[in-house]
Motif scaffolding. Structure first.
Motif, PDB file in Angstrom:
ATOM      1  N   GLU A   5      10.200 -45.217  50.146  1.00  0.00           N
ATOM      2  CA  GLU A   5       9.975 -45.017  48.713  1.00  0.00           C
ATOM      3  C   GLU A   5      10.543 -46.206  47.968  1.00  0.00           C
ATOM      4  N   PHE A  58      -0.713 -52.528  45.164  1.00  0.00           N
ATOM      5  CA  PHE A  58      -1.686 -52.453  44.073  1.00  0.00           C
ATOM      6  C   PHE A  58      -0.917 -52.361  42.764  1.00  0.00           C
ATOM      7  N   ASN A 111       2.399 -40.248  25.458  1.00  0.00           N
ATOM      8  CA  ASN A 111       1.374 -39.202  25.578  1.00  0.00           C
ATOM      9  C   ASN A 111       0.100 -39.683  24.894  1.00  0.00           C
ATOM     10  N   THR A 115      -3.065 -40.012  26.556  1.00  0.00           N
ATOM     11  CA  THR A 115      -4.320 -39.715  27.264  1.00  0.00           C
ATOM     12  C   THR A 115      -4.810 -38.345  26.825  1.00  0.00           C
ATOM     13  N   VAL A 147      -7.179 -49.256  39.810  1.00  0.00           N
ATOM     14  CA  VAL A 147      -6.170 -50.122  40.447  1.00  0.00           C
ATOM     15  C   VAL A 147      -6.709 -51.545  40.533  1.00  0.00           C
ATOM     16  N   ASN A 203       3.888 -34.165  29.817  1.00  0.00           N
ATOM     17  CA  ASN A 203       3.326 -34.376  28.471  1.00  0.00           C
ATOM     18  C   ASN A 203       1.834 -34.670  28.478  1.00  0.00           C
ATOM     19  N   LYS A 204       1.219 -34.624  29.638  1.00  0.00           N
ATOM     20  CA  LYS A 204      -0.226 -34.869  29.686  1.00  0.00           C
ATOM     21  C   LYS A 204      -0.829 -33.724  30.501  1.00  0.00           C
ATOM     22  N   LEU A 250      -4.211 -33.332  32.425  1.00  0.00           N
ATOM     23  CA  LEU A 250      -4.566 -34.116  33.617  1.00  0.00           C
ATOM     24  C   LEU A 250      -3.980 -33.454  34.866  1.00  0.00           C
ATOM     25  N   ILE A 278      -3.743 -43.746  43.525  1.00  0.00           N
ATOM     26  CA  ILE A 278      -3.443 -43.158  42.222  1.00  0.00           C
ATOM     27  C   ILE A 278      -2.782 -41.798  42.386  1.00  0.00           C
ATOM     28  N   GLU A 323      -0.723 -40.949  44.633  1.00  0.00           N
ATOM     29  CA  GLU A 323       0.696 -41.175  44.910  1.00  0.00           C
ATOM     30  C   GLU A 323       1.430 -41.727  43.693  1.00  0.00           C
ATOM     31  N   TYR A 324       0.760 -42.594  42.969  1.00  0.00           N
ATOM     32  CA  TYR A 324       1.377 -43.167  41.765  1.00  0.00           C
ATOM     33  C   TYR A 324       1.682 -42.064  40.747  1.00  0.00           C
ATOM     34  N   LEU A 325       0.705 -41.198  40.535  1.00  0.00           N
ATOM     35  CA  LEU A 325       0.910 -40.148  39.543  1.00  0.00           C
ATOM     36  C   LEU A 325       1.903 -39.099  40.031  1.00  0.00           C
ATOM     37  N   LYS A 365       4.429 -39.499  41.761  1.00  0.00           N
ATOM     38  CA  LYS A 365       5.806 -39.998  41.655  1.00  0.00           C
ATOM     39  C   LYS A 365       6.459 -39.509  40.360  1.00  0.00           C
ATOM     40  N   HIS A 366       5.653 -39.384  39.311  1.00  0.00           N
ATOM     41  CA  HIS A 366       6.183 -38.915  38.032  1.00  0.00           C
ATOM     42  C   HIS A 366       5.652 -37.529  37.687  1.00  0.00           C
TER      43      HIS A 366
END
Lengths: 218, 407
Positions: A35, A141, A161, A163, A180, B312-313, B316, B387, B389-391, B393-394
């Motif tokens: 990680e 990426f 916020n 989106t 990406v 906060n989203k 999605l 994506i 994994e990226y999302l 993470k948070h």
């Protein structure tokens, strides 16, 4: 390596990967893979260069550690040794819209907040980034999804916020920015945000720890 | 930060829950009871205090030899509960001295053992009558089939030499058979045993018919190429039977006949439903893409997947495989009307920005087949590798797995 106009660290090459991670290069390894964590000495925010090495202009940083860019000005990460960019990103245009054409169906969509903020973005990730970072090029990426962006109002309030369901549904995929950018690629297209503030700074800050910002509106 | 902590706590809770789930092993003592036997299968002997007579648990099948009193206790002084008619079958579960314990018409009591006899063994079902090969005979000469078993009787027909006939009856030197719908008698000495009939060869398993689906209104041709004459135009979304492939074309059986269609216009996957979990669910903002296109909408779930939201989203949502069977995501399985199928797939892909011809890891969502709890396979748009994994993470995991129960 440094962010354009702002020195990230005088780090030895051994921490180059971590430096990249700090600035948003994600690693799409399996869950069991290492990680990426921001090293503690970078958490407080990197030191800034006095000038942008690529343009020689003065570097301004906002209170959110975003390097402030002018409209149409390129930003990115630069290798201090070679002065070459690993990653560049540029908001070439921004537009506030009350409606957009839906990607599916013959209808137009309205923002959930006040306006759609439509950004034209171009980003490049150098193929050589995989030489500096651990892991193969397939694992590196930069995320370019709307969730990597935020805005700061002219009053200085941050808003991540930005989106919405309707913003997601705007425009055909052919004109949208890919999610990406991979090593060796240059991509461009639109990113659609949904904002309340009609004027402010829009930031690309994928890890919420400091990025780059450009003015929009007004 | 607080949400992250909550998410961590929820994840831990899931881990704990997951560790306690599992299938209980059957107890070691569990087993099937032996089939009823006509002999005692004693397994336990009780010696009641103060009694010199052994109580013996048994499992015996008996029949009464007389009308027999069933008493509350093992003595003629005990109350008669009822009288069991002569020749009644009873099951003896216990014996004590000269008494046997049994139950009759829901009353359990004791009968005098001397008025019991072993029940006759259950008759085995008679074996099915089989036509033996010895009844099948072959004529050794051209043979007269006569109306009756005598050479003086009328010849009905002549059975050619080496004809196999079935003899249904014999009488003295004559055998009864039927030939060309005429029943009569032939001299047995001109018959020999026919070779055993060969079992008919098992029918070869019908090859599993493979199918393809036309992805557009497309020409079907006599050969594999556009230079071949056109047989007709097959409508989009038609299921055709696949026969073979050559040079990028497939030979198929269609509503316009059997011919060749370019593989570019054929799809192997068929018309799977869609398992939707977020804004595409009924009543949600993107449902308009499916409205009027579905033939059935079924709420179900998929396991081994987790749903995440962005802080906060909360519009999605994205689902990624978790590898833990206890992780479930609530989905609505949307069966799409055949006539709308291809257009709906195209719209769904468009909405999710999914292009099967582009690298999967570089997209937001990937359309993949999942199997729901009802065993039905459906398409679902799962977060892509990068994506996702990226999302994540948070992201915050929705432990209920239900988008409509998110916070």
């Amino acid at each position: 390596m440094k962010k354009q106009g702002k020195i990230i660290t005088g780090a030895v090459s051994g921490v180059a990967v971590l430096g990249l991670a700090a600035w948003g290069i994600g690693m799409a390894g399996a869950a069991s893979s290492t990680e990426w964590e921001l090293p503690g000495d970078l958490v407080a925010g990197p030191a800034a260069a006095e000038v942008d090495p690529s343009t020689g202009t003065e570097v301004k940083i906002d209170k959110f550690d975003n390097v402030q860019k002018k409209a149409g000005e390129k930003a990115g990460l630069v290798d201090e040794k070679t002065n070459k960019s690993y990653f560049t990103i540029e908001v070439t245009n921004s537009q506030l819209l009350s409606r957009c054409d839906a990607r599916v169906g013959n209808q137009s969509l309205s923002p959930m907040r006040t306006k759609f903020l439509v950004l034209d973005v171009e980003a490049t990730l150098a193929a050589s980034v995989s030489d500096k970072a651990a892991g193969g090029s397939k694992e590196l990426f930069m995320p370019l999804v709307a969730e990597a962006f935020s805005v700061t109002t002219s009053a200085g309030s941050p808003d991540r916020n930005v989106t919405s369901e309707t913003a997601w549904g705007c425009f055909d995929d052919s004109v949208l920015l890919p999610p990406v950018v991979n090593p060796g690629q240059t991509v461009k297209g639109k990113v659609v945000l949904d904002v309340d503030a009609l004027k402010g700074q829009v930031a690309y800050d994928p890890e919420d720890n400091g990025g780059w910002s450009w003015p929009y509106g007004g | 930060m607080q949400k992250k902590r909550i998410a961590t706590a929820l994840a831990l809770a899931v881990v704990v829950t997951g560790s306690s789930s599992g299938f209980a092993s059957p107890p070691a003592t569990h087993g099937l009871a032996p089939a009823a036997e006509t002999t005692a299968s004693a397994s336990m002997v009780l010696e009641p205090a103060g009694s010199a007579i052994a109580l013996k648990k048994v499992n015996l099948k008996k029949a009464t030899t007389h009308n027999l009193n069933l008493r509350a206790g093992k003595s003629t002084k005990n109350k008669v509960l009822l009288t069991i008619p002569k020749n009644s079958a009873v099951a003896i579960t216990e014996t004590s001295g000269t008494w046997s314990k049994t139950t009759y018409k829901n009353k359990t009591g004791w009968v005098a053992s001397r008025y019991l006899k072993n029940a006759p063994a259950a008759k085995k079902p008679a074996p099915k009558t089989q036509v033996e090969s010895s009844t099948r005979k072959t004529t050794t000469y051209n043979l007269n089939l006569r109306a009756a078993k005598s050479t003086t009787n009328k010849v009905l027909v002549v059975i050619p030499k080496n004809t196999t006939v079935t003899v249904t009856q014999t009488s003295g030197t004559w055998s009864k058979t039927t030939y060309k719908n005429k029943a009569g008698w032939v001299a047995s000495r001109y018959l020999k045993n026919a070779p055993a009939a060969q079992k008919p060869a098992p029918k070869p398993a019908a090859p599993k018919t493979a199918h393809r689906w036309t992805t557009a209104k497309v020409n079907i041709r006599k050969g594999a190429g556009t230079s071949h004459p056109r047989l007709g135009t097959v409508p989009a979304n038609e299921r055709v039977s696949y026969l073979t492939t050559a040079n990028g074309w497939s030979k198929v059986k269609s509503s316009k006949g059997t011919g060749w269609i370019s593989n570019k216009y054929l799809d192997k996957t068929g018309q799977y439903s869609f398992a939707v979990y977020g804004t595409l669910r009924k009543g949600q903002s993107a449902y308009y893409i499916l409205r009027g296109k579905t033939s059935r909408e079924t709420k179900t779930s998929i396991s081994s997947h987790s749903m995440y939201l962005q802080p906060n989203k909360t519009w999605l949502s994205y689902v990624i495989p978790s590898g833990k069977a206890s992780d479930k995501v609530v989905v609505e399985r949307m069966d799409i009307k055949p006539g709308s199928y291809r257009a709906t797939v195209a719209n769904m892909d468009k909405w999710e920005r999914f292009n099967p011809n582009k690298p999967l890891a570089d997209q937001n969502y990937n359309r993949v087949l999942v199997t729901d709890k009802d065993g039905k396979k459906s398409w679902a748009y799962l977060g892509s590798k990068k994506i996702g994994e990226y999302l994540t993470k948070h992201g915050i995991r929705v432990t209920s797995g239900d988008y409509l129960k998110r916070f």
